[in-house]
Design an enzyme around this catalytic site. Structure first.
Site, PDB file in Angstrom:
ATOM      1  N   LEU A 332       0.821  -1.214   0.000  1.00  0.00           N
ATOM      2  CA  LEU A 332       0.000   0.000   0.000  1.00  0.00           C
ATOM      3  C   LEU A 332       0.848   1.254   0.000  1.00  0.00           C
ATOM      4  O   LEU A 332       0.420   2.301  -0.476  1.00  0.00           O
ATOM      5  CB  LEU A 332      -0.925   0.003   1.228  1.00  0.00           C
ATOM      6  CG  LEU A 332      -1.957  -1.124   1.304  1.00  0.00           C
ATOM      7  CD1 LEU A 332      -2.695  -1.063   2.634  1.00  0.00           C
ATOM      8  CD2 LEU A 332      -2.934  -1.032   0.146  1.00  0.00           C
ATOM      9  N   GLY A 333       2.039   1.177   0.565  1.00  0.00           N
ATOM     10  CA  GLY A 333       2.901   2.353   0.628  1.00  0.00           C
ATOM     11  C   GLY A 333       4.156   2.050   1.419  1.00  0.00           C
ATOM     12  O   GLY A 333       4.283   1.004   2.069  1.00  0.00           O
ATOM     13  N   GLY A 335       7.179   4.046   3.960  1.00  0.00           N
ATOM     14  CA  GLY A 335       7.602   5.227   4.694  1.00  0.00           C
ATOM     15  C   GLY A 335       9.057   5.135   5.097  1.00  0.00           C
ATOM     16  O   GLY A 335       9.797   4.250   4.650  1.00  0.00           O
ATOM     17  N   PHE A 337      10.356   4.267   7.889  1.00  0.00           N
ATOM     18  CA  PHE A 337      10.745   3.212   8.815  1.00  0.00           C
ATOM     19  C   PHE A 337      10.076   1.875   8.516  1.00  0.00           C
ATOM     20  O   PHE A 337      10.194   0.945   9.305  1.00  0.00           O
ATOM     21  CB  PHE A 337      10.419   3.633  10.254  1.00  0.00           C
ATOM     22  CG  PHE A 337      11.012   4.964  10.613  1.00  0.00           C
ATOM     23  CD1 PHE A 337      12.373   5.117  10.720  1.00  0.00           C
ATOM     24  CD2 PHE A 337      10.204   6.070  10.817  1.00  0.00           C
ATOM     25  CE1 PHE A 337      12.933   6.339  11.033  1.00  0.00           C
ATOM     26  CE2 PHE A 337      10.752   7.298  11.133  1.00  0.00           C
ATOM     27  CZ  PHE A 337      12.125   7.423  11.244  1.00  0.00           C
ATOM     28  N   GLY A 338       9.385   1.752   7.405  1.00  0.00           N
ATOM     29  CA  GLY A 338       8.767   0.474   7.110  1.00  0.00           C
ATOM     30  C   GLY A 338       7.840   0.548   5.911  1.00  0.00           C
ATOM     31  O   GLY A 338       7.614   1.603   5.331  1.00  0.00           O
ATOM     32  N   VAL A 340       3.965  -0.787   4.283  1.00  0.00           N
ATOM     33  CA  VAL A 340       2.615  -1.192   4.664  1.00  0.00           C
ATOM     34  C   VAL A 340       2.020  -2.063   3.560  1.00  0.00           C
ATOM     35  O   VAL A 340       2.079  -1.710   2.378  1.00  0.00           O
ATOM     36  CB  VAL A 340       1.716   0.026   4.910  1.00  0.00           C
ATOM     37  CG1 VAL A 340       0.317  -0.422   5.334  1.00  0.00           C
ATOM     38  CG2 VAL A 340       2.320   0.924   5.982  1.00  0.00           C
ATOM     39  N   ASP A 454       3.264  14.560  14.775  1.00  0.00           N
ATOM     40  CA  ASP A 454       3.456  14.441  13.324  1.00  0.00           C
ATOM     41  C   ASP A 454       2.117  14.519  12.593  1.00  0.00           C
ATOM     42  O   ASP A 454       1.806  13.709  11.731  1.00  0.00           O
ATOM     43  CB  ASP A 454       4.166  13.129  12.979  1.00  0.00           C
ATOM     44  CG  ASP A 454       4.834  13.169  11.607  1.00  0.00           C
ATOM     45  OD1 ASP A 454       5.059  14.290  11.091  1.00  0.00           O
ATOM     46  OD2 ASP A 454       5.127  12.106  11.052  1.00  0.00           O
TER      47      ASP A 454
END
Length: 708
Positions: A332-333, A335, A337-338, A340, A454
């Site tokens: 799905l995406g 970032g 740090f990881g 998804v 954030d």
């Protein structure tokens, strides 16, 4: 066991290199706009609907008498002087749809010296040659044509393939009627073209035992050393859509000298030895880093299970199965740090975040998420369903929100040149209000106050009805009501453009810094603009705030509304929201409204706060509050982080802040306002006597960050 396998792979590669010293390989399982950089497209060609449109595919506009070419961007060495021809194998899927009563004209796989489309090569010429080049050696083109119209007496019929050499008069052609394959039937047709240096062979359809065409051919007799490979096509008064849905190619060049073989062998053996040594070094380093990262976050399960309302713990194999072994198709995406992935657990769709193994901060964010959002429930917060810590893997399981993140619906995607549906003003106001409810609940509705740290559009997720839910609690921290005012950190936390000026100066996160970020979110949702970063201007404030404040000063703040709304909004409502956004982004934290006040303004229970016409300058310490309402729960002692075990360094930092607080050091606070510091060097400077000169140096460094 990994090293023998790696060595075997390298040896096999060396043996392969003895016969093949240069190769060209690529694979397009489908096509997207991002693939244009790897391809050369003519004016009449494009990428649309996941496929190459070799000729124009414009519904409602003329697609007659067009010719186009789509070629791989890098040329391929077909042969070498005093050497042998290269060999290649290519597979592609065609889909040709008839747009007139009879088809026209055709599509071809080509090898050519010139990537440009010949002038006048539309119609019967298939984009291969024109009337001047046809049958001449200057054409430098060999093609496998898929002809759908009998344009010449020499044509076999209107459904055949042919081998064309510098001409559209095929050297050999074969009808596909006997095989039950019809080129223009708007169905996917798989084609394989093979060349072994001497023979060209073509398979059409699923029958890979019986080639449709096989012909002896020395390509070096007709083509130069370097050629372009790809597709050409054309239409006439009779039209069709010429699509290529997928394409893969493997071509290898054969060596010309035994001397080079031995040089390659010697070099490869040397590289093998060096490679094994380097691989062993990095393997040991990775093992060491893995142990170090795990030691940085010990007793993770004890930390999480210590909370009575902790979410469910899953096994790694359950989440692996749920996501199809973390299949890239389910991504799905990604970032910082990881990554998804979309998955299915118990028949219900979920989103699974897999934290990067190399990220210490990612693991600290894992702890933060489980111990903050894992213990709270609210209709406007993304629900954390479960977690997993196993085999050095850190995974989080969330509810799945099908529409994805808010930023896709309010910003234009410059990379893909697309945007999801434009949200109406009513839905945008609903999103703003929903996020406000979420932040107000975090600040005032939980047992311990939660600072998100954030808040931004990409961290707001949308459900089926565009209902907003705030997510990504990786930077979140809890503070105790009536005891703590802020959270201090040694590193800046947050996203440029959303960070309040005092958080850059002091390293502190407060309820007011969350309000500032929420104010930026209000403005970007209402204006349809990204906020911009502090570094993009010579002052502390983000571009969107700076621009809106200037419009407000001139009395034309409604000009800041998203032009894609086409003026379809209630002017008083839009003005109230924009002024509220500016109030939340006031340079002085004491002059920002609380989230309770924000909600009252959004629901019409209170007017928007008064905002000065001129944008105030940032001052530290801040001036007294300009709003009557002040949350007394924000006044109190110093923070200790949510996890002493994982933020011990921050606790040490907190001691430095206590020493220079306003109450205990009034003279010193005149210089730095009791600001927190972000580095060990700063801590030591404040700890050794707390001299004014040393404190001034720290503040100067902070201000350089703000102004730079």
């Amino acid at each position: 066991m990994r090293f023998p396998l790696a060595a075997t792979a390298i040896i096999l590669a060396v043996l392969l290199a003895l016969d093949q010293v240069q190769s060209l390989q690529f694979r397009f399982p489908n096509f997207s706009i991002t693939d244009q950089s790897r391809l050369s497209l003519s004016d009449n060609s494009s990428i649309a609907l996941g496929a190459i449109q070799v000729t124009t595919d414009v519904r409602g506009a003329s697609i007659e008498n067009r010719a186009g070419r789509v070629l791989y961007g890098r040329p391929f060495r077909l042969w070498r002087r005093k050497g042998k021809n290269a060999n290649f194998n290519t597979t592609f899927v065609l889909n040709v749809k008839n747009m007139t009563a009879s088809s026209g004209e055709g599509l071809a796989f080509i090898l050519t010296a010139d990537p440009a489309v010949p002038d006048g090569s539309d119609g019967q010429w298939l984009g291969i040659v024109n009337s001047m080049l046809n049958g001449t050696t200057e054409a430098h083109t060999v093609a496998v044509e898929f002809d759908t119209r009998k344009s010449f007496p020499e044509d076999l019929d209107d459904n055949h393939i042919g081998l064309d050499v510098n001409s559209v008069y095929s050297k050999r052609s074969v009808s596909l009627n006997d095989r039950g394959i019809y080129i223009s039937a708007a169905k996917d047709i798989k084609v394989v073209v093979q060349y072994d240096g001497k023979n060209l062979t073509v398979f059409v359809g699923d029958d890979m035992k019986n080639p449709v065409l096989s012909e002896p051919l020395d390509l070096s007799a007709y083509l130069p050393e370097m050629v372009y490979i790809g597709f050409s096509g054309s239409t006439s008064d009779h039209t069709q859509l010429n699509c290529v849905r997928s394409w893969e190619f493997t071509g290898s060049e054969i060596t010309q000298s035994k001397l080079w073989v031995w040089i390659l062998v010697a070099g490869s053996v040397l590289l093998l030895l060096v490679g094994v040594g380097v691989a062993f070094f990095f393997y040991r380093k990775r093992v060491y880093e893995g142990n170090r990262l795990d030691n940085a976050c010990p007793n993770i399960e004890e930390e999480i299970l210590g909370f009575s309302t902790a979410p469910k713990k899953y096994k790694f194999k359950e989440l692996s199965r749920a996501t199809g072994k973390f299949n890239p198709k389910n991504k799905l995406g990604k970032g910082g740090f990881g990554t998804v992935y979309k998955g299915v657990l118990g028949g219900k769709e979920v989103a699974v975040k897999r934290v990067s193994k190399k990220s210490t901060q990612g693991k600290q964010e894992f702890i933060a998420e489980v111990t903050t959002i894992g213990n709270i429930r609210h209709r406007n917060l993304v629900k954390l369903i479960g977690w997993c810590h196993e085999k050095r893997e850190y995974l989080l399981v969330y509810e799945y929100l099908p529409k994805g993140s808010l930023d896709k619906y309010i910003f234009w995607d410059e990379k893909s040149g697309t945007q999801e549906e434009t949200l109406s003003w009513g839905k945008r106001l609903g999103v703003i209000t929903g996020v406000a409810h979420a932040v107000e609940y975090l600040h005032n509705g939980c047992t311990n106050r939660v600072l998100h740290r954030d808040i931004k559009a990409s961290n707001v997720m949308l459900g089926f009805n565009s209902d907003a839910k705030l997510g990504d609690f990786g930077l979140a921290r809890t503070i105790i009501h009536n005891e703590q005012t802020h959270h201090s950190t040694k590193e800046l936390a947050g996203t440029p453009g959303y960070m309040a000026p005092e958080s850059i100066l002091t390293g502190r996160a407060t309820a007011e810094t969350d309000v500032y970020a929420f104010g930026v979110l209000i403005l970007e949702v209402a204006c349809g603009r990204k906020p911009g970063g502090q570094a993009e201007r010579d002052d502390y404030i983000s571009n969107i705030v700076h621009g809106l404040w200037e419009l407000y000063r001139r009395g034309t703040i409604l000009e800041g509304a998203d032009p894609r709304l086409n003026g379809i909004f209630i002017k008083e409502e839009m003005e109230r929201v924009l002024i509220l956004g500016l109030a939340c982004c006031h340079p002085s934290p004491k002059s920002r409204p609380s989230m309770k006040t924000v909600l009252q303004v959004l629901t019409g229970e209170a007017p928007p706060p008064e905002v000065p016409a001129e944008r105030p300058a940032f001052m530290w310490p801040p001036m007294p509050p300009s709003f009557k309402e002040w949350d007394n729960s924000l006044v109190g002692g110093q923070l200790t982080p949510f996890s002493k075990e994982y933020d011990a360094n921050e606790e040490q930092l907190g001691g430095s802040v206590r020493e220079d607080s306003v109450d205990k050091q009034p003279n010193q606070s005149k210089h730095n306002g009791g600001s927190a510091v972000e580095s060990d060097e700063d801590d030591s400077m404040l700890g050794k006597g707390n001299s004014s000169n040393q404190t001034m140096k720290v503040c100067q460094r902070r201000k350089s960050l703000v102004n730079g």
